[in-house]
Enzyme design. Structure first.
Site, PDB file in Angstrom:
ATOM      1  CE  LYS A 126     -15.506  11.830  37.838  1.00 20.53           C
ATOM      2  NZ  LYS A 126     -15.542  10.504  38.447  1.00 20.53           N
ATOM      3  CG  HIS A 129     -12.883  15.549  46.240  1.00 21.23           C
ATOM      4  ND1 HIS A 129     -12.639  14.785  47.337  1.00 21.23           N
ATOM      5  CD2 HIS A 129     -13.100  14.700  45.208  1.00 21.23           C
ATOM      6  CE1 HIS A 129     -12.705  13.519  47.001  1.00 21.23           C
ATOM      7  NE2 HIS A 129     -12.971  13.432  45.714  1.00 21.23           N
ATOM      8  CG  HIS A 132      -8.606  13.470  45.456  1.00 15.46           C
ATOM      9  ND1 HIS A 132      -9.597  14.026  44.680  1.00 15.46           N
ATOM     10  CD2 HIS A 132      -8.635  12.140  45.209  1.00 15.46           C
ATOM     11  CE1 HIS A 132     -10.192  13.061  44.002  1.00 15.46           C
ATOM     12  NE2 HIS A 132      -9.632  11.913  44.291  1.00 15.46           N
TER      13      HIS A 132
HETATM   14  N1  ARG Z   1      -8.464   7.915  41.727  1.00 13.58           N
HETATM   15  C1  ARG Z   1      -9.010   7.215  42.847  1.00 13.58           C
HETATM   16  C2  ARG Z   1     -10.076   8.061  43.537  1.00 13.58           C
HETATM   17  O1  ARG Z   1     -10.097   9.256  43.381  1.00 13.58           O
HETATM   18  C3  ARG Z   1      -7.953   6.844  43.873  1.00 13.58           C
HETATM   19  C4  ARG Z   1      -6.895   5.901  43.393  1.00 13.58           C
HETATM   20  C5  ARG Z   1      -6.222   5.182  44.498  1.00 13.58           C
HETATM   21  N2  ARG Z   1      -5.166   4.299  44.060  1.00 13.58           N
HETATM   22  C6  ARG Z   1      -5.355   3.107  43.482  1.00 13.58           C
HETATM   23  N3  ARG Z   1      -4.278   2.429  43.101  1.00 13.58           N
HETATM   24  N4  ARG Z   1      -6.537   2.622  43.287  1.00 13.58           N
HETATM   25  O2  ARG Z   1     -10.894   7.527  44.244  1.00 13.58           O
END
Ligand code: ARG
Length: 572
Positions: A126, A129, A132
């Site tokens: 993905k 963006h 992030h």
């Molecule tokens: N990959 C997730 C997202 O893009 C964020 C992860 C954050 N960290 C965690 N330990 N859940 O929304």
């Protein structure tokens, strides 16, 4: 360097026989310096001493033994005791410290404390963006600041490299893989496959089932599924790395969600034993109603595959065991508030020491809005981060071209300015606020921006250069502190003194914007100093003192901005 609060608290403690640390916590910094540099609210002791605040103030003032070289005077104002510090002493202390320490403001208050910061964490296949980006920038700033204060920090990129979406991607790839060039343009092409397979799933229940089965197969180690998953992951990471290179991001661990796949059974086992894991419509859930959370936490789906939450639970267990954390921070947008509430609540059932469950903290941030409205991640008007960063660099280079066409290393400088502008914008305001992303504002050299701080820094360097004084000659020995008595110089000295306190404040609130605001304030104070005081004066001592103060400002701006992840150009 001297800790004035500690010094004052210590002296008060000798009079009232109350714990020094407690007294230190009561000390305030008055808004108006007319009321002193530190203020002690005596009403705080009224109950304990069974005396009126005014009387306590009088008593302390009479008995306190103050070193005149450190504290100039003590005055009573209402129920307050106001302390005025000896500015010469302060000036001497601050400038000596600037001269002696390479990393001005470092501290060891974090010694032997472990911090885990979970940040960035984009999702494989993905786009990386702008949400992030905020996570990456806020996380990195916290990482740097904790480290600077002596904490032992582990930065984890908890990649979204697992989950049901991979079942879908695998299915889509099996069906139409040869139609897409995922080797050359992985994220875009995989996104196309993902959108197409989602459409197909809506039409055909069987395809949806096949997707779900794929993820289960992936979890069970099926060879084809694992090979495809690995391919998607590697190609995506290569593309993410371009963004990380632009930002200068580094991580200590890249253990993403998939890393926990073999650690899930243990979690299920523990939760089963807790007696709280219940079946609901074929899934296994933990009900959190009695904890004030209305949505249950799903631990295992109907087909037996695990969830985002289960993987986070496994990560908590792993991090407690392997990093022995005092604090584990999660930096994501506030869209995940519920998720972390659930996970942190369920974590209490894992049988961990309270130290760990108490140390879990969700550091949530707001959305990034375009002047025209919300940036959506689902509907396709996604702003790709790499493009955005490159655009920032391009815009910065246009501005530089206009302002200073003869500049050397223009490209390198444009990169620092463009990226610095984007980073600063992310950190400029309190993190939970939604942020408006407006190019004109971000890159305004006169606004409260990254480029403004860089510009001020460059100015300090050009003052030094014009003076002809060499870097190695720049020490506090060139200063006559009597010459820095004016209010503009003193304002700067005080700000520089506060630097470490500011960093500590950042870690207390997980709020890098406190440092951003501070740097703006320091830059502004320097501008005022620069406009009010001529630096290149006849009086050699005055000139040298002012130049050294200028040098000190530059040093703190550079250190501080560096902690936020912003690099300083030497010219611009
Ligand atoms: N990959 C997730 C997202 O893009 C964020 C992860 C954050 N960290 C965690 N330990 N859940 O929304």
């Amino acid at each position: 360097m001297i800790d004035f609060k500690k010094e004052i608290a210590n002296k008060i403690a000798k009079v009232v026989a109350i714990d020094e640390k407690m007294l230190k916590g009561y000390l305030e910094i008055p808004k108006d310096t007319k009321n002193g540099d530190y203020s002690f609210p005596c009403f705080r002791l009224a109950k304990e001493l069974k005396k009126a605040p005014q009387l306590i103030a009088e008593d302390i003032k009479e008995k306190i033994e103050i070193d005149k070289n450190i504290i100039n005077k003590v005055e009573i104002a209402g129920g307050y005791l106001n302390f005025y510090i000896n500015t010469k002493f302060l000036t001497e202390e601050v400038l000596r410290e600037i001269s002696e320490s390479e990393n001005y403001g470092t501290s060891d208050i974090g010694k032997n404390k472990n911090i885990v910061i979970d940040y960035s964490a984009p999702n494989i296949a993905k786009p990386f963006h702008i949400g992030h980006l905020r996570s990456t920038v806020i996380g990195a700033a916290l990482y740097n600041i904790y480290k600077y204060l002596g904490y032992n920090v582990t930065g984890v990129n908890h990649l979204g490299d697992y989950g049901t979406q991979f079942g879908k991607l695998i299915e889509g790839y099996k069906l139409w893989g040869n139609e897409y060039d995922i080797d050359n343009d992985p994220i875009n092409e995989l996104t196309k496959i993902y959108i197409r397979i989602n459409e197909k799933c809506k039409e055909d229940e069987n395809v949806l089932q096949a997707c779900r089965d794929n993820f289960k197969k992936l979890e069970d180690g099926d060879e084809t599924c694992v090979t495809l998953w690995k391919k998607f992951r590697e190609l995506s990471l290569k593309e993410f790395q371009k963004v990380y290179d632009l930002l200068g991001s580094k991580f200590d661990s890249w253990n993403g969600e998939a890393f926990y796949s073999d650690k899930m059974p243990e979690i299920i086992e523990i939760l089963k034993k807790s007696g709280k894991l219940v079946k609901s419509q074929g899934a296994k859930i933990i009900d959190l109603e009695d904890k004030g959370i209305n949505t249950p936490c799903i631990i295992e789906k109907t087909n037996g595959s695990t969830t985002y939450a289960t993987r986070d639970l496994a990560a908590i267990l792993y991090r407690a065991r392997n990093y022995d954390f005092d604090k584990a921070i999660y930096v994501t947008s506030y869209e995940q508030v519920l998720h972390f509430k659930q996970v942190f609540e369920v974590a209490k059932l894992l049988g961990l020491d309270e130290k760990y469950t108490k140390g879990l903290e969700h550091v949530a941030f707001g959305m990034v809005l375009l002047p025209t409205g919300k940036m959506s991640t689902r509907e396709g008007n996604i702003v790709k981060l790499e493009e955005l960063l490159n655009e920032a660099i391009l815009r910065a280079s246009k501005i530089i071209e206009e302002k200073n066409p003869k500049l050397e290393d223009k490209e390198e400088i444009a990169k620092k300015v463009g990226i610095g502008a984007v980073i600063f914008n992310d950190l400029a305001n309190s993190r939970v606020k939604d942020e408006v992303f407006d190019w004109n504002q971000i890159l305004n050299f006169q606004g409260e921006t990254g480029p403004y701080i860089q510009y001020t820094y460059v100015r300090t360097q050009s003052v030094i250069e014009k003076s002809g004084i060499k870097q190695e000659e720049l020490t506090n020995k060139m200063v006559n502190i009597e010459k820095l008595n004016d209010e503009y110089s003193q304002k700067i000295i005080k700000l520089i003194y506060e630097f470490t306190d500011i960093l500590v404040e950042v870690t207390k609130k997980e709020e890098p914007s406190i440092l951003s605001r501070y740097l703006i304030e320091l830059a502004k104070a320097f501008s005022v100093f620069y406009n009010e005081n001529r630096i290149m004066v006849e009086d050699e001592e005055l000139k040298n003192s002012r130049i050294y103060l200028t040098y000190a400002v530059g040093k703190v701006l550079k250190n501080g901005a560096g902690l936020l992840g912003i690099e300083m150009p030497e010219r611009m």
